[in-house]
Write a protein that holds these residues in place. Structure first.
Motif, PDB file in Angstrom:
ATOM      1  N   LYS A  26     -11.360  12.602 -16.042  1.00 31.59           N
ATOM      2  CA  LYS A  26     -10.431  11.717 -17.085  1.00 31.59           C
ATOM      3  C   LYS A  26      -9.247  11.186 -16.503  1.00 31.59           C
ATOM      4  O   LYS A  26      -8.627  11.631 -15.795  1.00 31.59           O
ATOM      5  N   PHE A  27      -8.847  10.116 -17.400  1.00 33.55           N
ATOM      6  CA  PHE A  27      -7.663   9.536 -16.951  1.00 33.55           C
ATOM      7  C   PHE A  27      -6.941   9.623 -18.169  1.00 33.55           C
ATOM      8  O   PHE A  27      -6.907   8.914 -19.224  1.00 33.55           O
ATOM      9  N   ASN A  28      -5.733  10.257 -18.289  1.00 34.49           N
ATOM     10  CA  ASN A  28      -5.036  10.512 -19.402  1.00 34.49           C
ATOM     11  C   ASN A  28      -3.702   9.523 -19.306  1.00 34.49           C
ATOM     12  O   ASN A  28      -2.960   9.147 -20.230  1.00 34.49           O
ATOM     13  N   GLY A  29      -3.314   9.390 -18.161  1.00 35.58           N
ATOM     14  CA  GLY A  29      -2.003   8.542 -17.849  1.00 35.58           C
ATOM     15  C   GLY A  29      -1.749   7.833 -16.648  1.00 35.58           C
ATOM     16  O   GLY A  29      -2.857   7.162 -16.152  1.00 35.58           O
ATOM     17  N   MET A  30      -0.929   7.957 -15.951  1.00 37.57           N
ATOM     18  CA  MET A  30      -0.793   7.163 -14.827  1.00 37.57           C
ATOM     19  C   MET A  30      -1.691   7.499 -13.591  1.00 37.57           C
ATOM     20  O   MET A  30      -1.975   8.694 -13.418  1.00 37.57           O
ATOM     21  N   VAL A  31      -1.890   6.544 -12.907  1.00 34.49           N
ATOM     22  CA  VAL A  31      -2.876   6.673 -11.719  1.00 34.49           C
ATOM     23  C   VAL A  31      -2.189   6.230 -10.462  1.00 34.49           C
ATOM     24  O   VAL A  31      -1.909   4.796 -10.467  1.00 34.49           O
ATOM     25  N   GLY A  32      -1.879   6.597  -9.190  1.00 36.60           N
ATOM     26  CA  GLY A  32      -1.310   6.294  -8.044  1.00 36.60           C
ATOM     27  C   GLY A  32      -2.218   6.379  -6.706  1.00 36.60           C
ATOM     28  O   GLY A  32      -2.928   7.327  -6.820  1.00 36.60           O
ATOM     29  N   ILE A  37       0.528   8.344   6.805  1.00 35.74           N
ATOM     30  CA  ILE A  37       0.536   7.713   7.967  1.00 35.74           C
ATOM     31  C   ILE A  37       0.817   8.856   8.774  1.00 35.74           C
ATOM     32  O   ILE A  37       1.605   9.597   8.896  1.00 35.74           O
ATOM     33  N   PRO A  38       0.197   8.657  10.138  1.00 36.07           N
ATOM     34  CA  PRO A  38       0.348   9.755  11.203  1.00 36.07           C
ATOM     35  C   PRO A  38       1.855  10.014  11.443  1.00 36.07           C
ATOM     36  O   PRO A  38       2.438   8.797  11.863  1.00 36.07           O
ATOM     37  N   GLY A  39       2.452  11.075  11.482  1.00 36.52           N
ATOM     38  CA  GLY A  39       3.803  11.196  11.892  1.00 36.52           C
ATOM     39  C   GLY A  39       4.768  11.240  10.987  1.00 36.52           C
ATOM     40  O   GLY A  39       5.923  11.360  11.125  1.00 36.52           O
ATOM     41  N   LYS A  40       4.309  10.830   9.891  1.00 35.68           N
ATOM     42  CA  LYS A  40       5.508  10.448   8.588  1.00 35.68           C
ATOM     43  C   LYS A  40       4.848  11.157   7.421  1.00 35.68           C
ATOM     44  O   LYS A  40       4.099  11.755   7.394  1.00 35.68           O
ATOM     45  N   ASP A  41       6.131  11.484   6.720  1.00 31.66           N
ATOM     46  CA  ASP A  41       5.823  11.879   5.274  1.00 31.66           C
ATOM     47  C   ASP A  41       5.078  11.247   4.418  1.00 31.66           C
ATOM     48  O   ASP A  41       4.586   9.929   4.521  1.00 31.66           O
ATOM     49  N   CYS A  42       4.583  11.817   3.452  1.00 33.71           N
ATOM     50  CA  CYS A  42       3.735  11.173   2.414  1.00 33.71           C
ATOM     51  C   CYS A  42       4.489  10.145   1.705  1.00 33.71           C
ATOM     52  O   CYS A  42       5.905  10.115   1.595  1.00 33.71           O
ATOM     53  N   GLU A  43       3.718   9.215   1.304  1.00 34.06           N
ATOM     54  CA  GLU A  43       4.522   8.186   0.356  1.00 34.06           C
ATOM     55  C   GLU A  43       3.892   7.595  -0.646  1.00 34.06           C
ATOM     56  O   GLU A  43       2.333   7.276  -0.287  1.00 34.06           O
ATOM     57  N   LEU A  44       4.141   7.335  -1.677  1.00 37.24           N
ATOM     58  CA  LEU A  44       3.634   6.616  -2.754  1.00 37.24           C
ATOM     59  C   LEU A  44       3.565   5.168  -2.593  1.00 37.24           C
ATOM     60  O   LEU A  44       4.612   4.579  -2.624  1.00 37.24           O
ATOM     61  N   VAL A  45       2.397   4.604  -2.577  1.00 40.93           N
ATOM     62  CA  VAL A  45       2.351   3.379  -2.266  1.00 40.93           C
ATOM     63  C   VAL A  45       2.188   2.309  -3.353  1.00 40.93           C
ATOM     64  O   VAL A  45       2.814   1.350  -3.642  1.00 40.93           O
ATOM     65  N   GLY A  99       0.115  11.853 -12.156  1.00 41.39           N
ATOM     66  CA  GLY A  99       1.501  12.253 -11.563  1.00 41.39           C
ATOM     67  C   GLY A  99       2.656  11.921 -12.076  1.00 41.39           C
ATOM     68  O   GLY A  99       2.513  10.825 -13.235  1.00 41.39           O
ATOM     69  N   MET A 100       3.750  12.269 -12.067  1.00 38.44           N
ATOM     70  CA  MET A 100       5.132  11.944 -12.482  1.00 38.44           C
ATOM     71  C   MET A 100       5.493  10.566 -11.614  1.00 38.44           C
ATOM     72  O   MET A 100       6.792  10.639 -11.156  1.00 38.44           O
ATOM     73  N   PHE A 101       4.720   9.615 -11.497  1.00 40.76           N
ATOM     74  CA  PHE A 101       5.354   8.569 -10.526  1.00 40.76           C
ATOM     75  C   PHE A 101       6.630   7.637 -10.927  1.00 40.76           C
ATOM     76  O   PHE A 101       7.172   7.046 -10.158  1.00 40.76           O
ATOM     77  N   TRP A 102       6.932   7.837 -12.127  1.00 35.46           N
ATOM     78  CA  TRP A 102       8.086   7.065 -12.569  1.00 35.46           C
ATOM     79  C   TRP A 102       9.199   7.565 -12.162  1.00 35.46           C
ATOM     80  O   TRP A 102      10.338   7.072 -12.135  1.00 35.46           O
ATOM     81  N   ILE A 103       9.223   8.950 -11.858  1.00 35.83           N
ATOM     82  CA  ILE A 103      10.539   9.598 -10.822  1.00 35.83           C
ATOM     83  C   ILE A 103      10.675   8.919  -9.724  1.00 35.83           C
ATOM     84  O   ILE A 103       9.917   9.579  -8.749  1.00 35.83           O
ATOM     85  N   ALA A 104      11.803   8.392  -9.368  1.00 40.07           N
ATOM     86  CA  ALA A 104      11.821   7.936  -8.005  1.00 40.07           C
ATOM     87  C   ALA A 104      11.933   8.950  -6.971  1.00 40.07           C
ATOM     88  O   ALA A 104      11.389   8.640  -5.784  1.00 40.07           O
ATOM     89  N   GLY A 105      12.436   9.915  -7.372  1.00 45.79           N
ATOM     90  CA  GLY A 105      12.908  10.851  -6.137  1.00 45.79           C
ATOM     91  C   GLY A 105      11.218  11.523  -5.864  1.00 45.79           C
ATOM     92  O   GLY A 105      11.282  12.473  -4.751  1.00 45.79           O
ATOM     93  N   LEU A 106      10.253  11.316  -6.588  1.00 41.68           N
ATOM     94  CA  LEU A 106       8.989  12.027  -6.216  1.00 41.68           C
ATOM     95  C   LEU A 106       8.135  11.108  -5.250  1.00 41.68           C
ATOM     96  O   LEU A 106       6.928  11.197  -5.006  1.00 41.68           O
ATOM     97  N   ARG A 107       8.504   9.795  -5.062  1.00 40.95           N
ATOM     98  CA  ARG A 107       7.819   8.689  -4.418  1.00 40.95           C
ATOM     99  C   ARG A 107       7.707   8.935  -2.981  1.00 40.95           C
ATOM    100  O   ARG A 107       6.785   8.326  -2.246  1.00 40.95           O
TER     101      ARG A 107
END
Length: 135
Positions: A26-32, A37-45, A99-107
């Protein structure tokens, strides 16, 4: 619990294109899309809002003009069209739903994407799909 399935990764040469797909129980809201990337932190694209019209989209600076996120007309599938791929785009791409993608601190969470699984702030994750870009 939402089941998410992401797919479409593969191996391409520099300048090539790929389309990633994401389906969910189910899709209720935002999808991201996050990427590891190897050696790096996770990143919201990128993410797209759940609005039926005039959807809001977001792209990290490094992919603007090259990646496009979209929904199918029935809102059952999300796509990430990637063109002009570069070796630095190589990584595992994860679809995340609600996810709460609109929160910049979580990207840009300072940890691997797999460590975000189960944290509701980041949404429900797919299993990930590998994208490899060779020079």
């Amino acid at each position: 619990e939402v089941e998410v399935v992401d797919s479409g990764g593969g191996s391409v040469q520099t300048g090539g294109s790929l389309r990633l797909s994401c389906t969910a129980s189910k899709f209720n809201g935002m999808v991201g899309w996050y990427r590891q990337i190897p050696g790096k932190d996770c990143e919201l694209v990128s993410y797209i809002s759940g609005d039926t019209s005039d959807a809001t989209t977001y792209y990290v600076d490094s992919v603007k003009g090259r990646f496009t996120i979209s929904r199918d007309s029935k809102k059952t599938e999300i796509y990430l069209d990637m063109k002009s791929l570069q070796p630095h785009d190589t990584g595992v791409y994860y679809c995340a739903v609600d996810g709460m993608f609109w929160i910049a601190g979580l990207r840009s969470p300072p940890r691997p994407c797999r460590d975000l699984v189960g944290d509701p702030r980041y949404g429900y994750f797919g299993q990930g799909t590998q994208v490899t870009v060779s020079s």
